[in-house]
Design a protein around this motif. Structure first.
Motif, PDB file in Angstrom:
ATOM      1  N   LEU A 194     -28.653 -38.785   5.063  1.00 46.99           N
ATOM      2  CA  LEU A 194     -27.616 -38.119   5.846  1.00 46.99           C
ATOM      3  C   LEU A 194     -27.590 -38.612   7.291  1.00 46.99           C
ATOM      4  O   LEU A 194     -26.523 -38.954   7.823  1.00 46.99           O
ATOM      5  CB  LEU A 194     -27.839 -36.607   5.811  1.00 46.99           C
ATOM      6  CG  LEU A 194     -27.527 -35.924   4.473  1.00 46.99           C
ATOM      7  CD1 LEU A 194     -28.145 -34.531   4.423  1.00 46.99           C
ATOM      8  CD2 LEU A 194     -26.020 -35.850   4.248  1.00 46.99           C
ATOM      9  N   VAL A 195     -28.748 -38.649   7.929  1.00 47.81           N
ATOM     10  CA  VAL A 195     -28.796 -39.057   9.336  1.00 47.81           C
ATOM     11  C   VAL A 195     -28.445 -40.534   9.486  1.00 47.81           C
ATOM     12  O   VAL A 195     -27.701 -40.921  10.392  1.00 47.81           O
ATOM     13  CB  VAL A 195     -30.170 -38.739   9.956  1.00 47.81           C
ATOM     14  CG1 VAL A 195     -30.252 -39.276  11.385  1.00 47.81           C
ATOM     15  CG2 VAL A 195     -30.420 -37.232   9.946  1.00 47.81           C
ATOM     16  N   GLN A 196     -28.961 -41.371   8.591  1.00 42.08           N
ATOM     17  CA  GLN A 196     -28.643 -42.801   8.656  1.00 42.08           C
ATOM     18  C   GLN A 196     -27.171 -43.068   8.357  1.00 42.08           C
ATOM     19  O   GLN A 196     -26.640 -44.105   8.734  1.00 42.08           O
ATOM     20  CB  GLN A 196     -29.542 -43.575   7.704  1.00 42.08           C
ATOM     21  CG  GLN A 196     -30.991 -43.631   8.179  1.00 42.08           C
ATOM     22  CD  GLN A 196     -31.947 -44.174   7.140  1.00 42.08           C
ATOM     23  OE1 GLN A 196     -31.569 -44.452   5.997  1.00 42.08           O
ATOM     24  NE2 GLN A 196     -33.214 -44.331   7.523  1.00 42.08           N
ATOM     25  N   ALA A 212     -31.793 -28.262  11.842  1.00 42.88           N
ATOM     26  CA  ALA A 212     -32.531 -28.741  10.672  1.00 42.88           C
ATOM     27  C   ALA A 212     -34.033 -28.707  10.917  1.00 42.88           C
ATOM     28  O   ALA A 212     -34.813 -28.335  10.026  1.00 42.88           O
ATOM     29  CB  ALA A 212     -32.080 -30.156  10.314  1.00 42.88           C
ATOM     30  N   LEU A 213     -34.470 -29.062  12.115  1.00 43.47           N
ATOM     31  CA  LEU A 213     -35.907 -29.054  12.410  1.00 43.47           C
ATOM     32  C   LEU A 213     -36.461 -27.635  12.387  1.00 43.47           C
ATOM     33  O   LEU A 213     -37.562 -27.397  11.870  1.00 43.47           O
ATOM     34  CB  LEU A 213     -36.179 -29.706  13.765  1.00 43.47           C
ATOM     35  CG  LEU A 213     -37.672 -29.807  14.149  1.00 43.47           C
ATOM     36  CD1 LEU A 213     -38.424 -30.670  13.142  1.00 43.47           C
ATOM     37  CD2 LEU A 213     -37.835 -30.364  15.557  1.00 43.47           C
ATOM     38  N   LEU A 214     -35.735 -26.685  12.915  1.00 43.09           N
ATOM     39  CA  LEU A 214     -36.177 -25.299  12.877  1.00 43.09           C
ATOM     40  C   LEU A 214     -36.294 -24.807  11.434  1.00 43.09           C
ATOM     41  O   LEU A 214     -37.263 -24.141  11.068  1.00 43.09           O
ATOM     42  CB  LEU A 214     -35.211 -24.410  13.656  1.00 43.09           C
ATOM     43  CG  LEU A 214     -35.255 -24.532  15.185  1.00 43.09           C
ATOM     44  CD1 LEU A 214     -34.097 -23.774  15.815  1.00 43.09           C
ATOM     45  CD2 LEU A 214     -36.578 -24.008  15.729  1.00 43.09           C
ATOM     46  N   VAL A 226     -41.822 -34.749  10.389  1.00 39.19           N
ATOM     47  CA  VAL A 226     -42.075 -36.112  10.878  1.00 39.19           C
ATOM     48  C   VAL A 226     -40.816 -36.962  10.770  1.00 39.19           C
ATOM     49  O   VAL A 226     -40.436 -37.673  11.713  1.00 39.19           O
ATOM     50  CB  VAL A 226     -43.221 -36.765  10.079  1.00 39.19           C
ATOM     51  CG1 VAL A 226     -43.413 -38.216  10.508  1.00 39.19           C
ATOM     52  CG2 VAL A 226     -44.518 -35.980  10.280  1.00 39.19           C
ATOM     53  N   VAL A 227     -40.142 -36.875   9.633  1.00 35.49           N
ATOM     54  CA  VAL A 227     -38.943 -37.685   9.401  1.00 35.49           C
ATOM     55  C   VAL A 227     -37.841 -37.320  10.387  1.00 35.49           C
ATOM     56  O   VAL A 227     -37.206 -38.195  10.993  1.00 35.49           O
ATOM     57  CB  VAL A 227     -38.447 -37.505   7.951  1.00 35.49           C
ATOM     58  CG1 VAL A 227     -37.040 -38.077   7.777  1.00 35.49           C
ATOM     59  CG2 VAL A 227     -39.405 -38.185   6.978  1.00 35.49           C
ATOM     60  N   LEU A 231     -36.101 -39.548  13.305  1.00 33.72           N
ATOM     61  CA  LEU A 231     -34.668 -39.837  13.237  1.00 33.72           C
ATOM     62  C   LEU A 231     -33.917 -39.344  14.471  1.00 33.72           C
ATOM     63  O   LEU A 231     -32.695 -39.495  14.553  1.00 33.72           O
ATOM     64  CB  LEU A 231     -34.070 -39.185  11.981  1.00 33.72           C
ATOM     65  CG  LEU A 231     -34.480 -39.803  10.637  1.00 33.72           C
ATOM     66  CD1 LEU A 231     -34.028 -38.909   9.485  1.00 33.72           C
ATOM     67  CD2 LEU A 231     -33.889 -41.199  10.491  1.00 33.72           C
ATOM     68  N   GLY A 232     -34.634 -38.729  15.405  1.00 29.55           N
ATOM     69  CA  GLY A 232     -33.996 -38.329  16.658  1.00 29.55           C
ATOM     70  C   GLY A 232     -33.887 -36.845  16.915  1.00 29.55           C
ATOM     71  O   GLY A 232     -33.281 -36.430  17.912  1.00 29.55           O
TER      72      GLY A 232
END
Length: 320
Positions: A194-196, A212-214, A226-227, A231-232
């Motif tokens: 998705l991010v790429q 998404a990180l939360l 980690v991913v 990815l930013g």
């Protein structure tokens, strides 16, 4: 009128699929089994998977309802027996070539949604969201390359007039994006796909500010943490309540490895949310002694009080 579990049982046992089924193009034939005059395994599997992906939001909207009953009721109340349904199913099971042919030949649209009625209102899901639910990384990449919108996932709409599809730009009661779904599922490949493909790793929910990180930290998915950061994703981004990823992890009994990883990546272990509560405070509230020990060893302030004067050490003492 309140909806009860017995109501859902009755709906799941008696409801029928929409009887108006148009002839399917040849490319859709392998997926025709999900349509019929009665609920089929394919339909139930698809909708159970999509519904389960939004479990957290469902339980918040309808506390006390049994999720299996809820999704079973949805699975037999399909309103959309169109080609959009078939593309959603192709995406869910990973039929890459079938989906490519259907879209390129104009048989199915990437912007179509699979609409169905649930007890809380009209639901709709996109093919891309279904691909994420099915953990189909190659399908995600295909749909994105063909022009699928990366921010469209599942929407829940208030009940509308019978036969009226939900408007694409109408404000839903809940939105779960493909990125959020992948984060909750702990699916690193889907997150990368998705991010790429252009999804914003820092996209935040409009109402709660969650990211998404939360979400992946809350669910304790260390590898996805980690991913996403690689990815930013901003490791110290907070939601509308002011809590960061390490707070979300500590509040939900995430594995110690996840909390350790977040700290290693630079997540602030003393970041307080709006009421002054810190990650170690919420760990004390949750009675998680191992998390308290870890956070303290990483430098968390055990005496940093909430705005009402209560400190982590005081809460820990109360918990025994």
């Amino acid at each position: 009128m309140d909806i009860t579990n017995s109501d859902l049982d009755a709906a799941a046992g008696s409801a029928m699929l929409h009887p108006s089924i148009a002839p399917l193009p040849a490319v859709m034939a392998p997926h025709a089994g999900m349509l019929g005059a009665a609920p089929t395994t394919a339909v139930q599997t698809a909708l159970l998977a999509i519904s389960a992906a939004t479990n957290d939001a469902i339980q918040k909207n309808l506390p006390g309802l049994n999720l299996k009953r809820l999704t079973a009721a949805w699975a037999v109340q399909v309103l959309d027996a169109s080609n959009a349904s078939q593309l959603v199913h192709m995406a869910l099971v990973g039929d890459v070539e079938g989906a490519r042919t259907a879209v390129e030949q104009g048989v199915a649209s990437l912007e179509s949604t699979y609409a169905y009625d649930g007890p809380a209102g009209r639901m709709s899901a996109t093919p891309l969201f279904a691909a994420v639910v099915g953990r189909q990384g190659d399908m995600i990449r295909l749909l994105a390359s063909l022009g699928a919108r990366l921010d469209k996932g599942v929407k829940q709409f208030p009940s509308s007039e019978e036969g009226t599809p939900p408007a694409v730009d109408a404000r839903p009661d809940f939105v779960c994006s493909p990125l959020f779904c992948a984060a909750m599922q702990g699916d690193a490949d889907s997150l990368q796909a998705l991010v790429q493909s252009g999804a914003d790793p820092n996209a935040a929910d409009r109402s709660s500010g969650t990211t998404a990180l939360l979400l992946t930290s809350e669910h304790g998915h260390t590898g996805c943490v980690v991913v996403l950061v690689a990815l930013g994703a901003a490791v110290n981004q907070v939601n509308c309540s002011g809590l960061n990823a390490i707070y979300a992890a500590a509040a939900n009994h995430a594995p110690l490895a996840c909390i350790q990883q977040l700290a290693t990546l630079g997540c602030d272990i003393n970041r307080a949310q709006l009421d002054g509560a810190t990650p170690i405070f919420v760990a004390a509230q949750a009675g998680s002694s191992d998390t308290i020990t870890l956070l303290a060893s990483l430098g968390a302030d055990v005496n940093k009080a909430r705005h009402d004067g209560m400190s982590p050490s005081y809460i820990a003492a109360l918990k025994g």
